[in-house]
Design a protein around this motif. Structure first.
Motif, PDB file in Angstrom:
ATOM      1  N   GLU A   2       0.821  -1.202   0.000  1.00  0.00           N
ATOM      2  CA  GLU A   2       0.000   0.000   0.000  1.00  0.00           C
ATOM      3  C   GLU A   2       0.863   1.264   0.000  1.00  0.00           C
ATOM      4  O   GLU A   2       0.579   2.215  -0.720  1.00  0.00           O
ATOM      5  CB  GLU A   2      -0.945   0.037   1.213  1.00  0.00           C
ATOM      6  CG  GLU A   2      -2.035  -0.997   1.194  1.00  0.00           C
ATOM      7  CD  GLU A   2      -1.640  -2.292   1.894  1.00  0.00           C
ATOM      8  OE1 GLU A   2      -0.575  -2.343   2.560  1.00  0.00           O
ATOM      9  OE2 GLU A   2      -2.391  -3.260   1.762  1.00  0.00           O
ATOM     10  N   ASN A   3       1.928   1.268   0.837  1.00  0.00           N
ATOM     11  CA  ASN A   3       2.790   2.440   0.931  1.00  0.00           C
ATOM     12  C   ASN A   3       3.398   2.800  -0.414  1.00  0.00           C
ATOM     13  O   ASN A   3       3.447   3.964  -0.792  1.00  0.00           O
ATOM     14  CB  ASN A   3       3.908   2.215   1.953  1.00  0.00           C
ATOM     15  CG  ASN A   3       3.393   2.129   3.376  1.00  0.00           C
ATOM     16  OD1 ASN A   3       2.203   2.250   3.636  1.00  0.00           O
ATOM     17  ND2 ASN A   3       4.302   1.895   4.307  1.00  0.00           N
ATOM     18  N   GLN A   4       3.868   1.795  -1.135  1.00  0.00           N
ATOM     19  CA  GLN A   4       4.491   2.022  -2.436  1.00  0.00           C
ATOM     20  C   GLN A   4       3.482   2.587  -3.433  1.00  0.00           C
ATOM     21  O   GLN A   4       3.791   3.511  -4.173  1.00  0.00           O
ATOM     22  CB  GLN A   4       5.083   0.708  -2.960  1.00  0.00           C
ATOM     23  CG  GLN A   4       5.837   0.870  -4.254  1.00  0.00           C
ATOM     24  CD  GLN A   4       6.424  -0.451  -4.739  1.00  0.00           C
ATOM     25  OE1 GLN A   4       6.287  -1.479  -4.092  1.00  0.00           O
ATOM     26  NE2 GLN A   4       7.065  -0.409  -5.881  1.00  0.00           N
ATOM     27  N   GLN A   5       2.260   2.055  -3.436  1.00  0.00           N
ATOM     28  CA  GLN A   5       1.232   2.546  -4.352  1.00  0.00           C
ATOM     29  C   GLN A   5       0.888   3.999  -4.056  1.00  0.00           C
ATOM     30  O   GLN A   5       0.708   4.795  -4.978  1.00  0.00           O
ATOM     31  CB  GLN A   5      -0.038   1.698  -4.246  1.00  0.00           C
ATOM     32  CG  GLN A   5       0.108   0.316  -4.838  1.00  0.00           C
ATOM     33  CD  GLN A   5      -1.130  -0.508  -4.568  1.00  0.00           C
ATOM     34  OE1 GLN A   5      -1.424  -0.830  -3.435  1.00  0.00           O
ATOM     35  NE2 GLN A   5      -1.854  -0.827  -5.616  1.00  0.00           N
ATOM     36  N   ILE A   6       0.799   4.333  -2.790  1.00  0.00           N
ATOM     37  CA  ILE A   6       0.473   5.706  -2.401  1.00  0.00           C
ATOM     38  C   ILE A   6       1.589   6.650  -2.825  1.00  0.00           C
ATOM     39  O   ILE A   6       1.336   7.712  -3.395  1.00  0.00           O
ATOM     40  CB  ILE A   6       0.200   5.782  -0.880  1.00  0.00           C
ATOM     41  CG1 ILE A   6      -1.092   5.013  -0.550  1.00  0.00           C
ATOM     42  CG2 ILE A   6       0.111   7.232  -0.420  1.00  0.00           C
ATOM     43  CD1 ILE A   6      -1.329   4.790   0.927  1.00  0.00           C
ATOM     44  N   LYS A   7       2.844   6.259  -2.586  1.00  0.00           N
ATOM     45  CA  LYS A   7       3.988   7.086  -2.987  1.00  0.00           C
ATOM     46  C   LYS A   7       4.036   7.256  -4.504  1.00  0.00           C
ATOM     47  O   LYS A   7       4.270   8.353  -5.010  1.00  0.00           O
ATOM     48  CB  LYS A   7       5.299   6.461  -2.509  1.00  0.00           C
ATOM     49  CG  LYS A   7       5.561   6.621  -1.039  1.00  0.00           C
ATOM     50  CD  LYS A   7       6.876   5.966  -0.657  1.00  0.00           C
ATOM     51  CE  LYS A   7       7.105   5.997   0.831  1.00  0.00           C
ATOM     52  NZ  LYS A   7       8.332   5.284   1.226  1.00  0.00           N
TER      53      LYS A   7
END
Length: 147
Positions: A2-7
């Motif tokens: 999720e963190n990577q997608q948001i970034k």
């Protein structure tokens, strides 16, 4: 993940964004209203307000992480943007949503636009009717699936 997608979407990683994206990724249903997401957060013991859910979903839409659909009845629903175009069947009795892709329909829509002097940029097809579950058992549970 999720963190990577948001970034990658150009957004700052915050706890509400991570939690909301996780719900969209793990829900049994692919099409969720802001209220649905909020109820899931509450069920998981999360203290994220409904206004925050609306704001985050709108940010996700702007960043291309989710797509907003406006089905009859006026309520917006959100689905993860997994790429590729698809259309929808919506049950007018229980609200079930089924996604489908039909190349014959896609080609016909392009031809209709072209024949009338339009270059097709985008389109949305929603077919309303009664699902088999409602025809056989009007009390069946609402579900959301992909065909």
């Amino acid at each position: 993940m999720e963190n990577q997608q948001i970034k990658q979407a150009g957004l700052k990683v915050t706890l509400p964004r991570v939690k909301i994206l996780k719900i969209l990724e793990t829900s049994d249903r692919r099409h969720l209203s802001a209220e649905d997401v909020y109820k899931e957060l509450l069920a998981n013991g999360e203290e994220i307000g409904l206004a925050t859910v609306y704001r985050v979903l709108t940010q996700f839409e702007g960043a291309g992480l989710v797509c907003r659909q406006h089905f009859e009845g006026g309520q917006s629903v959100f689905e993860l943007n997994r790429g590729g175009h698809h259309d929808h069947l919506v049950c007018i009795k229980c609200g079930k949503v089924v996604e489908f892709v039909d190349e014959v329909i896609e080609e016909r829509q392009k031809r209709v636009a072209s024949d009338r002097g339009f270059k097709l940029a985008d389109h949305s097809l929603v077919i309303y009717g009664s699902c088999n579950g409602c025809e056989e058992d009007p009390d069946h549970r609402r579900s959301d699936s992909r065909a």
